[in-house]
Design a protein around this motif. Sequence first.
Motif, short mmCIF file in Angstrom:
data_model
loop_
_atom_site.label_atom_id
_atom_site.label_comp_id
_atom_site.label_asym_id
_atom_site.label_seq_id
_atom_site.Cartn_x
_atom_site.Cartn_y
_atom_site.Cartn_z
N ARG A 164 10.96 88.53 -42.45
CA ARG A 164 11.08 89.94 -42.88
C ARG A 164 12.49 90.48 -42.63
O ARG A 164 13.03 91.21 -43.46
N GLN A 167 14.66 89.08 -45.29
CA GLN A 167 14.42 89.74 -46.58
C GLN A 167 15.18 91.08 -46.62
O GLN A 167 15.78 91.43 -47.64
N LEU A 180 9.58 87.52 -50.51
CA LEU A 180 9.50 86.85 -49.21
C LEU A 180 9.42 85.33 -49.29
O LEU A 180 9.37 84.65 -48.27
#
Length: 390
Positions: A164, A167, A180
């Motif tokens: 995360r 990303q 993702l």
Amino acid sequence: MSPVSKAEKAFTELHGHAPAGVWSAPGRVNLIGEHTDYNNGFVAPFALPHRAAVAASPRTDGVLTVATLGDDGQLQAADPVAIADLAPRTMSGWAAYPAGVAWVLRENGFELAGADLVVSGNVPTGAGLSSSHALECATALALLGLSGREVDQPGSPTRPEIARFVQRTENEFVGAMTGLLDQTASLCCVAGHVLFLDVRSGESEQVPFDAEAAGLEVLVIDTRAKHALVDSGYGDRRSGCERAASLLGLPSLREITDLDAALAQLPADLQPLVRHVVTENARVLSVVAKLKSGRLDAIGPELTASHVSLRDDYRVSCLELDVAVDAALSAGALGSRMIGGGFGGSAIALIRAADRPAVEQAVLDAYAAHSLNPPRLFAGVPSPGAGRDE
Ligand code: GLA
């Protein structure tokens, strides 16, 4: 020499001492599940043996230095930056990736006292094989490791959490609105398996994928047609999907339960996008079910159907990809498809190992017949995910 040894050696030459550690992360092949990740859907990637390695040592002055070892063996150093001064969209080029990771870790409250990084990698760049994510993931593990948060150890963020962060680096710092898939593949894949990920729930499962035992191979065809995710094609598809979900009153296209009913409510330009996403999710489930029941040789039709859908409905293929897929299929591949964002990059073909010379020749011949530069061909073998090497 491996990227890990190269990074370590180059670091020692540049800084006059060995690095505190070396971390590396792989590129990926997505077996199936394309343009589904940012629609909360399913993906099934595996990690490549090709990796980006980051040799690193801590500094105490809050400065980040990064040097990369080029294909010519020459070190290229980026301007040093103060981690406290890093801000989104202020950098471009390769150095934005490691800097963006330092930025996102800082934003998430991790104290970084500064670091010297030296990077070496052999993931083909611009090939749709996630070379930038490999660099970002290796950098994330290096910077966390230097600050006492070694991956998989107590006190470190989990691999999905690190995905995360990465990303966010891509979306906010670099400015590529990717999903993702790539980071999760680089961080969470294990050798000999594909990673079946449900992006909506975050749940994942390692599904055995032993092509060799089945007498098969995944041939990777890097078309060498460059693709770039900051170009508009990717963002246009993504915003089209978001518009469709909002017209349908749904959080994402994943929530569609009746495709025909959904299509009937949408304007003509959005229908093919939605059809691709919904049918692609179904193909992922079908492939995973076949893999789990040991029918690796039966997944070819889904791979090829995925390509047709990406070409005709999602419209992210290109001549180089279509020529590769058609040539592989006509030479006996069980299935073949473009992978990654599209508009260039790579394709895969599931082939019988014995057919490899014939398939490779067919692809090369077809490229020559279309006056295209020859593609790069290699076997995609599911390999380990990111980790510490030294
Ligand atoms: C790129 C993006 C991924 C994913 C694929 C398409 O690789 O980085 O997030 O959207 O395209 O499946």
